[in-house]
Design a protein around this motif. Structure first.
Motif, PDB file in Angstrom:
ATOM      1  N   LYS A 145      -1.870   3.623  12.363  1.00 37.40           N
ATOM      2  CA  LYS A 145      -2.629   2.466  12.852  1.00 37.40           C
ATOM      3  C   LYS A 145      -3.148   2.734  14.266  1.00 37.40           C
ATOM      4  CE  LYS A 145      -4.276  -1.595  12.094  1.00 37.40           C
ATOM      5  NZ  LYS A 145      -5.119  -1.853  10.919  1.00 37.40           N
ATOM      6  N   GLY A 151      -6.578   0.150   0.880  1.00 37.48           N
ATOM      7  CA  GLY A 151      -7.515  -0.961   0.661  1.00 37.48           C
ATOM      8  C   GLY A 151      -8.641  -0.621  -0.280  1.00 37.48           C
ATOM      9  N   THR A 195       4.523  -5.268   7.906  1.00 36.07           N
ATOM     10  CA  THR A 195       3.167  -5.622   7.480  1.00 36.07           C
ATOM     11  C   THR A 195       2.941  -7.129   7.392  1.00 36.07           C
ATOM     12  OG1 THR A 195       3.952  -5.285   5.219  1.00 36.07           O
ATOM     13  CG2 THR A 195       2.738  -3.473   6.229  1.00 36.07           C
ATOM     14  N   ASP A 197      -1.098  -0.836   8.164  1.00 35.59           N
ATOM     15  CA  ASP A 197      -1.813  -1.028   6.902  1.00 35.59           C
ATOM     16  C   ASP A 197      -0.920  -0.836   5.682  1.00 35.59           C
ATOM     17  OD1 ASP A 197      -4.269  -1.611   8.076  1.00 35.59           O
ATOM     18  OD2 ASP A 197      -4.679   0.521   8.368  1.00 35.59           O
ATOM     19  N   ASN A 225       0.817  -1.230   0.000  1.00 37.88           N
ATOM     20  CA  ASN A 225       0.000   0.000   0.000  1.00 37.88           C
ATOM     21  C   ASN A 225       0.846   1.273   0.000  1.00 37.88           C
ATOM     22  OD1 ASN A 225      -2.450  -1.384   0.044  1.00 37.88           O
ATOM     23  ND2 ASN A 225      -2.373  -1.610   2.275  1.00 37.88           N
TER      24      ASN A 225
END
Lengths: 241, 241, 241, 241, 241, 241
Positions: free
Chosen positions: F60, F241, F10, F38, E235
């Motif tokens: 986060k 996402g 991650t 993320d 990401n």
């Protein structure tokens, strides 16, 4: 677990006060065993008394016959922790170092505030040996002896609070360790005046000792704190009472 | 002038050996008074024994009733000098610091060589407190205990000499302080092997103490070494003998 | 024994004053030989003059033809000691370092007090190189040039005394080294005002030099202070007079 | 702009070599003026020669009559920069410091590699005074004197390259400063062997000096480097030739 | 040559101001390419915003597609320089370090003066990591936020000037680095009030970057700043706009 | 109490492993909430990835909506702790610092042993900023990347154990902190080989965080870690996402 909390002077009422501080923060299941040395000064305010305390604390702990999990030396800036570490496998925690270690998690720099001016170099030297001076902003003293507390407690507390404020504003401390015990409401007043976290050494030491025990860690025995070699010790320990 | 030279252990033969070293260098008119503590370990090889020595030395000096001009604490890397400084107005000289101070006049960096590995951190810490580590190249140990000297003196001396050579060649020391006494011919062999000046702590301390006395200087009493405040000392000093 | 005491400036009256200070503390049997450089500034108050002094002192000592046992460089915060150590086997003692080493035996921290503000960084740098700053509380200057002494000696002394008091009270020094000579009664007034021991550099250096000689110690020749390699030196030393 | 590049020894061929290094990196419009001292050693390999160089460099610059914008002292680890800073308003750049400052922009730690072992402490001390040792991994020497270069240049270069490799692999340097000049291809070989950036002091100093001039910055005159006070300098400068 | 000058905040007008400072000092032939991060705070006044700037600067530079010779990170006391050094072979210069390195050539000690009190520890920490604190006299803040500049520019400038004067007179700085940009005439007023050289970080960084490029030096890739190992980055980078 | 334990990479399986380590030592009543960023790298092995982790961890935690009492950043030698301290009032504990603080209670000196050589400077720098290097003996790396673990786990563990032994025997560490996770049986093997206490960072951090919460202590907000000032943050946080 059982933690021995050893006062460094021979004043039983101070041992009780220390025990109450320790018990207030101890985890469920932790038993605090307060000990008062059998010999030494009624209060430690210098190197001679501090060295005396070092050996008196060691003998008191050596004479203790029940099992225990850790020992706290409850004197600010006093000698002796290294000797206890040699004698024992269980963790040994000095309140001066526990307070400083704790303070370093809370702000960029910390200060210690104590009563007597002559205690300042002792505290500085203990922190220097402990490798905890890089982020030490200052050690400050109110200049009022401990006994002044009884004569005029408000003035004594006010003098400490004033030094804590100077530590924050002048020396740029962001956390204050109180290197003097037994003053009711002292912590609250320092927090109120300065707005910074205030660390009490006895309370910090209890949580450090509990942590080391829970982590299953014990004093390293490979070099500095290896047990004393077997040899003749003459006229020692002293017969007391 | 009269200088008290106090051994840190209770072995009288070592006190005598120290006294001979001191007398060998003392100026005409200097009287060396050797003292052996009344209690403590037969040799100091760790923190517990060292703290015991600290208080035993203080009590021995306190009990001495004749006038004197200076005190030398004759133990390498031991605790206690600060307490003596509080109790006395006359100069107090620790041999660890006297040796290092002297070495610094002779070369760019200096090392200390001692016997037991476990003594290394004690010596490092005393030099750290004394502010004498900036030019310290290393503290090295032969790893052989003092008792090995008697079993196989040649091997013990050879091990020390080897560490001194490593201090000069590997650690780049230009002067070596010997942090272990009582080995005949040790100094000569280290000089022969390394070619650098070798400083003996007792001898250095005698000249430092004499110098301070001749300069009319005494221990500062304004803060750290102010006399102990009057207070109750419980069960102390111990009754011995 | 014979000790050369070399002034760093070309003012003969100051050499005489230094010689008197040295003789006042010298042991019986010690001969003080005062030397004045053949070239250089009438007083050293900065790096240019100090570097000039460094080479002038070296040439003066090189030209001295009688045997001697030690050399004292009698300038506060001046360059040059390392060069002398290369040229000579006998001990070389700088008064800045001798004063600081001596002060460290007497209290927890020490300060240096001098006259000119611009001398402060020079003194700090020399102490830094000598590894003697860990316990240095401060180097302070009165701000009055040396010449002010003659115009208004009382004011000049008072300004120095005031800085010494600030060193003790503000910077927490417990011993004061005087980094300026030639003021009658200065030491007494600083002692009277501050209550701390006051170290005179020339006197301290005499006892250090005597001690090194009596201990049979000489400058280490293994690396930093090995003799200069044989080579061509052009147009040097200068022809003087 | 015009930059004086002053050799520290009296060997004219080395001055020329330094000038070529400087000119190779100088910006368009920068004039390099090489100067050789009128007195002193044919090469500087110790404190005596270095102090001599300090004053010889200062006198050479003082005697230069044309305008100039900056001065470079082109000796590795030599004394004297502070004196030049007092005498001049224009920037003064020492190649030891310029190399270290430059190296610090390129890697986490740096080392200096030089020829003679006895030069190591001089370089360490200059970097200590300059406040450039926090990220200094080591100062290493090949142990071969400069003259070995002529007898067996390949061996001399190989010895330097080997020390540079040890600095990177053992001492964990990430940049290497070469503290020895005049070896053809030395930089290339060190780069080839170690893979790290290699900084030449003369080249670095030229860019630092040009930068300071372009930024319009000059030596601070408020304290340490204030001009010498007017006073009598006796028998100086020396008459030469 | 082409130098990327990357602002640490997202305020384009500040990028322009920085570009003008850079261009004013850039050598003929140097092209300054100003870059503004695509995300982050409008000004960096703390660790959260500074860490955000660190990654935003890295992504902005990564996205730049033309060739370039060096990168300047134009934020005072900000995080991130080490990351850029990993990503790039060309030299990376942080203005905080460039200013301090430059200042050290000009005086014995230097100070940094900035606006917000909370920026002081960030600047201290960056200088500590860079090994540039030995000669740091102080980091001082005016206490006025940057926005105060617009409301009352004269008062804001006066407050900065006052702190610079205190740095010189109280903390004994001899050079001042300005850790705050965008105040017209600020440098001139600090020079006028203090008489010491004043270093602007952006200007200093341009000359350092140009120097490194001209010397043919690049970031060391042997350890700390080796390129990131190939691996999955999830990401990232963020889609912007 | 509830403690957020945030992985820095991650890789969800590593988050789970960290959570198990944390839960194994957590006190009854302590809930461990593991979090995975993320965005960012699958493992952090350098500054770029570490800076990315710093901001990913912060976002986060910011996005976490339930109440909690403390946050642990579970990456060894990573950036970012200071930013979290600004954003939060509750205590923030970095595992690198928790391990070192814990180790210092157990022996005279400690070492850190990790996998990748390039991580050494990052760990050294974090400990330097944290003021925990005075008693740091060394940071050592096995030189084998984390992935080697999967290919040949026995060889990877053996390489770590060997470095730990060298830390104790060569560097004189008395306690070892493991700066690499996820190796089954690693702690036991290091203890078996070296005989010294071995500290796991995640476990240590859990007890430190619990201690701070029980003591009622929170991050100081007076200066360095004051909340970010309200201002515009552009294009942030990233949509994921």
């Amino acid at each position: 677990m059982r933690i021995l909390v050893v006062n460094v002077n021979t004043t039983a009422s101070m041992t009780e006060s220390i025990a109450r501080q320790a018990e207030a923060v101890a985890a469920p299941g932790t038993e605090i065993v307060p000990l008062t040395p059998d010999f030494g000064a009624e209060s430690c305010e210098g190197n001679y008394e501090s060295y005396l305390a070092a050996v008196a604390v060691m003998e008191k702990v050596r004479a203790y016959r029940e099992p225990y999990d850790a020992v706290i030396q409850a004197g600010y800036g006093e000698h002796g922790r290294e000797g206890l570490q040699e004698l024992l496998d269980v963790p040994v925690v000095d309140i001066t170092e526990a307070a400083a270690s704790t303070a370093q998690f809370l702000g960029h720099k910390y200060s210690v505030v104590t009563t007597l001016d002559r205690a300042v170099p002792l505290i500085e030297d203990r922190l220097k040996l402990a490798g905890l001076t890089d982020r030490l902003a200052s050690v400050r003293a109110s200049g009022l002896p401990v006994l002044a507390l009884e004569a005029d407690p408000d003035a004594a507390v006010a003098a400490i609070v004033e030094q804590a404020a100077a530590a924050v504003e002048v020396d740029r401390a962001e956390v204050v360790c109180l290197g003097c015990g037994g003053m009711a409401g002292l912590t609250e007043q320092v927090v109120a005046r300065t707005g910074v976290p205030v660390v009490d050494g006895v309370a910090a030491a209890v949580t450090v000792a509990e942590s080391l025990v829970r982590l299953g860690l014990t004093t390293s025995k490979v070099r500095t704190y290896a047990p004393p070699r077997p040899k003749q010790i003459r006229n020692w320990p002293p017969r007391v009472g």
